[in-house]
Scaffold this motif. Structure first.
Motif, PDB file in Angstrom:
ATOM      1  N   MET A  74     -36.879 -17.124 -33.235  1.00  0.00           N
ATOM      2  CA  MET A  74     -35.521 -16.705 -33.005  1.00  0.00           C
ATOM      3  C   MET A  74     -34.631 -17.944 -32.873  1.00  0.00           C
ATOM      4  O   MET A  74     -34.954 -18.862 -32.148  1.00  0.00           O
ATOM      5  CB  MET A  74     -35.471 -15.857 -31.728  1.00  0.00           C
ATOM      6  CG  MET A  74     -34.065 -15.604 -31.259  1.00  0.00           C
ATOM      7  SD  MET A  74     -33.981 -14.658 -29.734  1.00  0.00           S
ATOM      8  CE  MET A  74     -34.026 -13.042 -30.429  1.00  0.00           C
ATOM      9  N   LEU A  75     -33.543 -17.940 -33.601  1.00  0.00           N
ATOM     10  CA  LEU A  75     -32.606 -19.060 -33.597  1.00  0.00           C
ATOM     11  C   LEU A  75     -31.748 -19.045 -32.341  1.00  0.00           C
ATOM     12  O   LEU A  75     -31.170 -18.024 -31.976  1.00  0.00           O
ATOM     13  CB  LEU A  75     -31.711 -19.004 -34.835  1.00  0.00           C
ATOM     14  CG  LEU A  75     -30.631 -20.070 -34.941  1.00  0.00           C
ATOM     15  CD1 LEU A  75     -31.257 -21.456 -35.089  1.00  0.00           C
ATOM     16  CD2 LEU A  75     -29.699 -19.779 -36.093  1.00  0.00           C
ATOM     17  N   LYS A  76     -31.666 -20.187 -31.701  1.00  0.00           N
ATOM     18  CA  LYS A  76     -30.792 -20.388 -30.550  1.00  0.00           C
ATOM     19  C   LYS A  76     -29.637 -21.283 -30.985  1.00  0.00           C
ATOM     20  O   LYS A  76     -29.831 -22.211 -31.760  1.00  0.00           O
ATOM     21  CB  LYS A  76     -31.546 -21.073 -29.403  1.00  0.00           C
ATOM     22  CG  LYS A  76     -32.766 -20.335 -28.929  1.00  0.00           C
ATOM     23  CD  LYS A  76     -32.362 -19.099 -28.173  1.00  0.00           C
ATOM     24  CE  LYS A  76     -33.585 -18.373 -27.654  1.00  0.00           C
ATOM     25  NZ  LYS A  76     -33.247 -17.124 -27.030  1.00  0.00           N
TER      26      LYS A  76
ATOM     27  N   LYS B  77     -26.323 -20.848 -32.669  1.00  0.00           N
ATOM     28  CA  LYS B  77     -25.839 -20.792 -34.058  1.00  0.00           C
ATOM     29  C   LYS B  77     -24.654 -21.730 -34.284  1.00  0.00           C
ATOM     30  O   LYS B  77     -24.475 -22.254 -35.374  1.00  0.00           O
ATOM     31  CB  LYS B  77     -25.476 -19.360 -34.427  1.00  0.00           C
ATOM     32  CG  LYS B  77     -26.682 -18.460 -34.520  1.00  0.00           C
ATOM     33  CD  LYS B  77     -26.301 -17.043 -34.869  1.00  0.00           C
ATOM     34  CE  LYS B  77     -27.546 -16.177 -34.862  1.00  0.00           C
ATOM     35  NZ  LYS B  77     -27.246 -14.788 -35.169  1.00  0.00           N
TER      36      LYS B  77
ATOM     37  N   LEU C 221     -25.940 -25.138 -35.112  1.00  0.00           N
ATOM     38  CA  LEU C 221     -26.434 -25.131 -36.492  1.00  0.00           C
ATOM     39  C   LEU C 221     -25.268 -25.301 -37.465  1.00  0.00           C
ATOM     40  O   LEU C 221     -25.346 -26.106 -38.399  1.00  0.00           O
ATOM     41  CB  LEU C 221     -27.195 -23.838 -36.788  1.00  0.00           C
ATOM     42  CG  LEU C 221     -27.658 -23.665 -38.233  1.00  0.00           C
ATOM     43  CD1 LEU C 221     -28.711 -24.703 -38.600  1.00  0.00           C
ATOM     44  CD2 LEU C 221     -28.191 -22.257 -38.456  1.00  0.00           C
ATOM     45  N   HIS C 222     -24.185 -24.583 -37.228  1.00  0.00           N
ATOM     46  CA  HIS C 222     -22.998 -24.688 -38.081  1.00  0.00           C
ATOM     47  C   HIS C 222     -22.453 -26.123 -38.079  1.00  0.00           C
ATOM     48  O   HIS C 222     -22.091 -26.657 -39.130  1.00  0.00           O
ATOM     49  CB  HIS C 222     -21.929 -23.701 -37.607  1.00  0.00           C
ATOM     50  CG  HIS C 222     -20.678 -23.729 -38.409  1.00  0.00           C
ATOM     51  ND1 HIS C 222     -20.594 -23.231 -39.689  1.00  0.00           N
ATOM     52  CD2 HIS C 222     -19.456 -24.215 -38.110  1.00  0.00           C
ATOM     53  CE1 HIS C 222     -19.370 -23.417 -40.145  1.00  0.00           C
ATOM     54  NE2 HIS C 222     -18.654 -24.012 -39.207  1.00  0.00           N
TER      55      HIS C 222
ATOM     56  N   LEU D 275     -31.189 -23.741 -43.898  1.00  0.00           N
ATOM     57  CA  LEU D 275     -30.830 -22.405 -43.428  1.00  0.00           C
ATOM     58  C   LEU D 275     -32.041 -21.478 -43.430  1.00  0.00           C
ATOM     59  O   LEU D 275     -32.213 -20.677 -42.503  1.00  0.00           O
ATOM     60  CB  LEU D 275     -29.701 -21.820 -44.277  1.00  0.00           C
ATOM     61  CG  LEU D 275     -28.318 -22.374 -43.980  1.00  0.00           C
ATOM     62  CD1 LEU D 275     -27.322 -21.949 -45.045  1.00  0.00           C
ATOM     63  CD2 LEU D 275     -27.850 -21.933 -42.595  1.00  0.00           C
TER      64      LEU D 275
ATOM     65  N   ALA E 271     -34.032 -22.417 -40.433  1.00  0.00           N
ATOM     66  CA  ALA E 271     -33.336 -22.048 -39.202  1.00  0.00           C
ATOM     67  C   ALA E 271     -33.437 -20.551 -38.898  1.00  0.00           C
ATOM     68  O   ALA E 271     -33.488 -20.151 -37.735  1.00  0.00           O
ATOM     69  CB  ALA E 271     -31.865 -22.460 -39.282  1.00  0.00           C
ATOM     70  N   HIS E 272     -33.477 -19.745 -39.946  1.00  0.00           N
ATOM     71  CA  HIS E 272     -33.488 -18.290 -39.775  1.00  0.00           C
ATOM     72  C   HIS E 272     -34.860 -17.682 -40.074  1.00  0.00           C
ATOM     73  O   HIS E 272     -34.960 -16.460 -40.247  1.00  0.00           O
ATOM     74  CB  HIS E 272     -32.425 -17.651 -40.663  1.00  0.00           C
ATOM     75  CG  HIS E 272     -31.032 -18.028 -40.269  1.00  0.00           C
ATOM     76  ND1 HIS E 272     -30.409 -17.544 -39.130  1.00  0.00           N
ATOM     77  CD2 HIS E 272     -30.134 -18.867 -40.850  1.00  0.00           C
ATOM     78  CE1 HIS E 272     -29.202 -18.060 -39.039  1.00  0.00           C
ATOM     79  NE2 HIS E 272     -29.003 -18.868 -40.056  1.00  0.00           N
TER      80      HIS E 272
ATOM     81  N   LYS F 130     -38.453 -16.035 -39.968  1.00  0.00           N
ATOM     82  CA  LYS F 130     -39.164 -15.087 -39.099  1.00  0.00           C
ATOM     83  C   LYS F 130     -40.541 -15.689 -38.848  1.00  0.00           C
ATOM     84  O   LYS F 130     -41.352 -15.829 -39.759  1.00  0.00           O
ATOM     85  CB  LYS F 130     -39.276 -13.731 -39.784  1.00  0.00           C
ATOM     86  CG  LYS F 130     -39.954 -12.694 -38.928  1.00  0.00           C
ATOM     87  CD  LYS F 130     -39.879 -11.343 -39.588  1.00  0.00           C
ATOM     88  CE  LYS F 130     -40.765 -10.335 -38.912  1.00  0.00           C
ATOM     89  NZ  LYS F 130     -40.376  -9.880 -37.657  1.00  0.00           N
TER      90      LYS F 130
ATOM     91  N   GLN G  89     -39.236 -20.184 -30.818  1.00  0.00           N
ATOM     92  CA  GLN G  89     -37.790 -20.343 -30.765  1.00  0.00           C
ATOM     93  C   GLN G  89     -37.415 -21.496 -31.679  1.00  0.00           C
ATOM     94  O   GLN G  89     -38.127 -22.503 -31.741  1.00  0.00           O
ATOM     95  CB  GLN G  89     -37.325 -20.644 -29.349  1.00  0.00           C
ATOM     96  CG  GLN G  89     -37.490 -19.493 -28.409  1.00  0.00           C
ATOM     97  CD  GLN G  89     -36.850 -19.780 -27.062  1.00  0.00           C
ATOM     98  OE1 GLN G  89     -36.023 -20.671 -26.920  1.00  0.00           O
ATOM     99  NE2 GLN G  89     -37.236 -19.007 -26.079  1.00  0.00           N
TER     100      GLN G  89
END
Length: 124
Positions: free
Chosen positions: A1-3, A5, A8-9, A25, A28-29, A31, A37
Motif C-alpha cells: 500500500m502506497l503511503k 501520494k 510521490l507526486h 509509478l 509505487a502502486h 499490489k 508498505q
C-alpha cells in the motif's frame, strides 16, 4: 500500500524519461503481498526513492534517476525471505552485488519492473 501520494507526486516533478516515469509509478502502486508498505522517501544525496517495508523492516528500494530506476534487494529482504544473493544474480543476470552484499539492478523498462514484482509476489 502506497503511503504519501503527495511526496510521490513531488518526486516525479523533475525531468524524467517517460518510460522511467511509468516504471516508477508501476512500482509505487504495485499490489504486493499482505503487510508491505510503499513509502516515498529519501536520505542523504538520494532524494527520490521508494522504500518497500514490511513490519517496519526496509526490504527493497527503488531509486529514481532520469534514465532508469535503481532497484535494491536489501539484506533484510534476503534474510527475511531466506534468499541468497547469488540466486538473485542468476535470476536477474544484469544485476550486481554491492559492497554491502545487497543486489542492485537497473530497471529501464516496464518488463524488468514486472519481473521484479513477479519475483516479490512469488517469494514475499
Amino acid at each position: 500500500m502506497l503511503k504519501d501520494k503527495e511526496k510521490l507526486h513531488e518526486q516525479l516533478a523533475g525531468p524524467i524519461d517517460d518510460s522511467v516515469r511509468a516504471v516508477y509509478l508501476l512500482l509505487a502502486h504495485a499490489k504486493l503481498p499482505d503487510g508491505f508498505q510503499i513509502r516515498p522517501s529519501g536520505h542523504g544525496f538520494i532524494e527520490r526513492e521508494l522504500r518497500f517495508e514490511i513490519d517496519e523492516r526496509w526490504y527493497f528500494s527503488a531509486v529514481l534517476n532520469k534514465s532508469w530506476v535503481l532497484w535494491y534487494f536489501r539484506r533484510p529482504a534476503l534474510a527475511g525471505l531466506r534468499k541468497d544473493a547469488k540466486e538473485l544474480l542468476q535470476i536477474f543476470p544484469l544485476a550486481e552485488l554491492t559492497k554491502k552484499e545487497e543486489v542492485k539492478l537497473r530497471i529501464q523498462d516496464i518488463e524488468a519492473a514486472y519481473a521484479v514484482l513477479g519475483w516479490i509476489q512469488q517469494n514475499g
